[in-house]
Design a protein around this motif. Structure first.
Motif, short mmCIF file in Angstrom:
data_model
loop_
_atom_site.label_atom_id
_atom_site.label_comp_id
_atom_site.label_asym_id
_atom_site.label_seq_id
_atom_site.Cartn_x
_atom_site.Cartn_y
_atom_site.Cartn_z
N ASP A 1 1.00 -1.10 -0.08
CA ASP A 1 -0.03 -0.01 0.01
C ASP A 1 0.89 1.28 0.13
O ASP A 1 0.72 2.15 -0.82
CB ASP A 1 -0.97 0.09 1.13
CG ASP A 1 -2.12 -1.12 1.07
OD1 ASP A 1 -2.20 -1.71 -0.14
OD2 ASP A 1 -2.65 -1.54 2.27
N ALA A 2 1.85 1.18 0.87
CA ALA A 2 2.76 2.26 0.91
C ALA A 2 3.39 2.79 -0.37
O ALA A 2 3.50 3.61 -0.93
CB ALA A 2 3.83 2.21 1.75
N GLY A 3 3.79 1.44 -1.00
CA GLY A 3 4.70 1.74 -2.46
C GLY A 3 3.71 2.26 -3.50
O GLY A 3 4.05 3.11 -4.19
N LYS A 4 2.39 1.92 -3.38
CA LYS A 4 1.26 2.35 -4.36
C LYS A 4 1.11 3.81 -4.34
O LYS A 4 0.93 4.60 -4.94
CB LYS A 4 -0.11 1.54 -4.32
CG LYS A 4 -0.10 0.33 -4.73
CD LYS A 4 -1.31 -0.39 -4.56
CE LYS A 4 -1.11 -1.85 -4.96
NZ LYS A 4 -2.36 -2.71 -4.71
N SER B 1 2.13 9.63 -5.59
CA SER B 1 2.57 10.82 -5.16
C SER B 1 3.44 11.45 -6.08
O SER B 1 3.74 12.56 -6.59
CB SER B 1 3.26 10.84 -3.85
OG SER B 1 2.29 10.50 -2.72
N VAL B 2 4.41 10.30 -6.57
CA VAL B 2 5.34 10.71 -7.56
C VAL B 2 4.75 11.24 -8.98
O VAL B 2 5.04 12.26 -9.55
CB VAL B 2 6.60 9.87 -7.68
CG1 VAL B 2 7.57 9.91 -8.94
CG2 VAL B 2 7.37 9.55 -6.69
N LYS B 3 3.85 10.61 -9.35
CA LYS B 3 2.96 10.74 -10.58
C LYS B 3 2.40 12.09 -10.38
O LYS B 3 2.48 12.92 -11.65
CB LYS B 3 2.05 9.68 -10.70
CG LYS B 3 1.30 9.69 -12.03
CD LYS B 3 0.25 8.57 -12.36
CE LYS B 3 -0.32 8.51 -13.65
NZ LYS B 3 -1.13 7.51 -13.91
#
Length: 76
Positions: free
Chosen positions: A62-65, A70-72
């Motif tokens: 979930d944190a990776g998603k 956020s980066v996107k």
């Protein structure tokens, strides 16, 4: 030419070690069902550790998603 008894013993032990794993029986339907019941009732060995690991993996995914989103968002 006659084999020494020690070599014959080693040969027999080696052959036995190679053949025994082939004797392993696949799980029957009843054993599979019991495994599923044990899993559902949290009666597996090390159940708490497994659950904690599964929870940690889910949180990391979930944190990776969220990081990807956020980066996107930041790059657009």
């Amino acid at each position: 030419m006659m084999m020494k008894p020690n070599y014959l013993l080693i040969l027999i032990i080696t052959a036995t070690m190679l053949v025994l794993p082939a004797c392993d029986q696949p799980k029957t339907g009843t054993e599979k069902a019991m495994d599923n019941v044990d899993d559902a009732l949290d009666r597996r060995p090390g159940e708490k550790a497994r659950d904690a690991t599964e929870d940690a993996v889910n949180k990391l995914e979930d944190a990776g998603k969220e990081i990807k989103e956020s980066v996107k968002d930041a790059t657009n």
